[in-house]
Enzyme design. Structure first.
Site, PDB file in Angstrom:
ATOM      1  CG  ASP A 188     -22.548  -5.835  33.707  1.00  0.00           C
ATOM      2  OD1 ASP A 188     -22.884  -5.550  34.605  1.00  0.00           O
ATOM      3  OD2 ASP A 188     -21.413  -5.311  33.011  1.00  0.00           O
ATOM      4  CB  ALA A 200     -27.026  -0.075  23.082  1.00  0.00           C
ATOM      5  CE1 TYR A 201     -21.528  -3.927  28.236  1.00  0.00           C
ATOM      6  CE2 TYR A 201     -22.979  -3.650  30.187  1.00  0.00           C
ATOM      7  CZ  TYR A 201     -21.741  -4.192  29.680  1.00  0.00           C
ATOM      8  OH  TYR A 201     -21.101  -4.955  30.516  1.00  0.00           O
ATOM      9  CG  PHE A 202     -27.663  -2.871  30.943  1.00  0.00           C
ATOM     10  CD1 PHE A 202     -26.714  -3.718  31.541  1.00  0.00           C
ATOM     11  CD2 PHE A 202     -27.659  -1.574  31.194  1.00  0.00           C
ATOM     12  CE1 PHE A 202     -26.197  -3.094  32.623  1.00  0.00           C
ATOM     13  CE2 PHE A 202     -26.876  -1.070  32.250  1.00  0.00           C
ATOM     14  CZ  PHE A 202     -26.060  -1.885  32.812  1.00  0.00           C
ATOM     15  CB  SER A 235     -25.407  -6.270  23.914  1.00  0.00           C
ATOM     16  OG  SER A 235     -24.830  -5.727  24.772  1.00  0.00           O
TER      17      SER A 235
END
Length: 254
Positions: free
Chosen positions: A146, A158-160, A162
């Site tokens: 990303d 949490a997304y960043f 991962s």
């Protein structure tokens, strides 16, 4: 194009639903690749996608698996290898993107997104690599991270975490697999706003577009085009390529 056992074979994860993976699979089929289409729950959408892919005159088969489970990943790659007899390209499009404030993000939230986004990518790249090392022509792996891991925005801790692991993982696999077979290449795409969620608030959508240099939303096909380049260019490996309309370098807007 007439399908034959000599067609190159590509596995695209997360390609059942109508998102980036579907566009990547379509672009590869148009290029003459036989397609192994992975899905987790979107069986009906995957069946529709397979029908469309076969219209390009190539073989296309669907494979179900939960990529956060190691045994299922192992089964997926074993089934793909047995069905097609080879694997020339892997593109890891399966992912989850779930917002949650930092104050309420739990360890379980971090584990869930890490397992789906990072661990699953690792398991798939490892299994693909083990197949490709045995092939004289090697193969190409493209991971998906990303653009915003360089400039994280709030609401997705949490997304960043991962997605931030994927560029390092990409470079690691590029080194490890090339030592075993120098004809294996591993690269990464860092997409920007190429397919914003339908339920994204209008102000967030406008801000995402305003944050690009090109002042427009991209398309899944933009990522697919980049994936084709990284798969086909035999002198590019270990690279992380932003496909973000310039958002990584655009002046910051609060």
């Amino acid at each position: 194009m007439v399908a034959t056992d000599q067609n190159p074979v590509a596995l695209v994860t997360g390609a059942g639903s109508r998102r980036v993976g579907r566009a990547v699979a379509t672009a590869l089929a148009a290029r003459g690749y036989d397609i192994a289409l992975h899905y987790r729950t979107a069986a009906a959408e995957a069946a529709e996608a397979l029908t469309r892919l076969r219209q390009h005159g190539v073989r296309a088969e669907g494979f179900q698996a939960d990529l956060a489970v190691e045994t299922e990943v192992n089964r997926l790659f074993r089934d793909v290898a047995e069905h097609f007899g080879r694997l020339d390209a892997l593109v890891t499009c399966a992912a989850v993107w779930e917002p949650k404030p930092l104050e309420t993000t739990t360890a379980d939230d971090v584990r869930r997104q890490f397992e789906i986004n990072a661990l699953a990518t690792f398991l798939c790249c490892r299994q693909a690599g083990l197949i490709m090392v045995r092939q004289p022509k090697g193969g190409a792996i493209v991971t998906i991270a990303d653009w915003a891991i360089a400039r994280p925005y709030s609401g997705y801790p949490a997304y960043f975490l991962s997605k931030g692991a994927i560029p390092t993982m990409t470079r690691m696999f590029a080194v490890e697999l090339a030592q075993r077979n120098p004809r294996i290449r591993v690269n990464c795409i860092l997409p920007g706003p190429v397919m914003l969620p339908d339920d994204l608030p209008a102000e967030e959508r406008a801000a995402a577009i305003a944050g690009t240099l090109v002042q427009r939303e991209g398309r899944p096909e933009d990522v697919a085009h980049a994936a084709l380049f990284l798969i086909e260019n035999e002198f590019v490996t270990g690279v992380c390529l932003p496909v973000d309309g310039g958002r990584t370098i655009a002046p910051y807007r609060a």
